[in-house]
Design a protein around this motif. Structure first.
Motif: not given
Length: 301
Positions: A34, A90, A94, A99-100, A122-125
């Protein structure tokens, strides 16, 4: 780009951004794990992410260290703001088909990490910040410690960019001319835990290498990076929606623990750990596995 391809990227190199600049990166850990994007301090570079390698490999985590503009392999961006960094992140993600992802930043990389937590949650885990400074107005933000450190902080807040650039040039020259002496001068006011952590020759070589790499194309990038953290950040900590995990050593003489306490108090969902008998460098060297396990909680399971 160079090195074998892993996870859609080479092991290290650059990616092209839409405005014509390039962004430098390096990968460590498990290429199939991850993703965690790591943001270095000041003056430093993507090479700082090497500290995560073994723990990330053991835990099945993919670490990607990025050079901010004007440092390492990344092109300089005149007039950039702190909130421009999430846009670069970002675009990098991309182009790398990620994605995240999680983000982690240490020391001078913490403001850039919090900018991402504010602008692109919204893009961060997950988010982790380590021994980082607060914005102007936070305790110690005006520059604690020695008189020279307070003066550098004042000039960064109030003066033109060429003044901190002169200071960064001097640091770069010192690191090239006599790395051992420069290392001792830069880190002369450390606590006992930090002196112990930096005592090994291989650790010193790593820190010298990552600082020297910051000046690969000159001192402007590091100077502007320093100025940006000393002036208003362009967002309020109170408006950060993401959960932020924070670590700070009680014996940190470079970034006072009071700054960490300020961040923990003002960020709405901040889960802070203040560690006794740990400094700025000792904390990461001794707690890297704990940090990565919290950042990617399913790792190693």
């Amino acid at each position: 780009m160079s090195g074998p391809a892993v996870g859609g990227l080479d092991a290290g190199g650059t990616v092209n951004l839409s405005d014509g600049r390039v962004l430098g990166y390096v990968q460590h850990g498990d290429p199939e794990g991850k993703p965690v994007l790591a943001f270095h301090g000041i003056p430093s570079s993507r090479l700082a992410s090497r500290v995560f390698h073994q723990a990330a490999l053991d835990l099945g985590i993919r670490i990607i260290g990025l050079d901010r503009p004007g440092m390492g392999l990344s092109d300089y961006r005149p007039g950039r703001r702190l909130l421009d960094w999430p846009d670069d992140v970002i675009e990098f993600a991309d182009r790398a088909a990620i994605e995240r992802f999680a983000v982690v930043g240490g020391s001078g990389g913490v403001p850039s990490t919090l900018a991402c937590a504010y602008k692109i949650p919204q893009r961060l885990t997950s988010v982790a910040v380590l021994f980082g400074p607060g914005p102007p107005g936070a305790p110690g933000a005006a520059g604690g410690g020695s008189r020279s450190r307070r003066m550098r902080s004042f000039l960064a807040r109030k003066g033109p960019l060429w003044i901190p650039e002169l200071g960064m040039r001097a640091t770069s020259r010192a690191l090239q001319r006599d790395p051992d002496q420069a290392f001792r001068r830069i880190f002369r006011d450390l606590s006992a835990p930090d002196r112990s952590a930096l005592d090994r020759p291989d650790v010193k070589r790593q820190y010298v290498a990552m600082m020297r790499e910051a000046f690969r194309t000159g001192a402007r990038g590091a100077a502007l990076d320093y100025v940006l953290i000393k002036r208003p950040w362009g967002f309020r900590l109170e408006d950060i929606a993401a959960t932020v995990h924070l670590w700070h050593g009680e014996d940190d003489t470079l970034v006072p623990p009071a700054m960490g306490r300020y961040l923990a108090r003002v960020i709405p969902d901040c889960r802070a750990r203040f560690l006794p008998d740990e400094g700025h460098f000792s904390l990461l060297s001794r707690h890297v596995e704990e940090i990565l396990t919290v950042l990617v909680p399913e790792s190693g399971s």
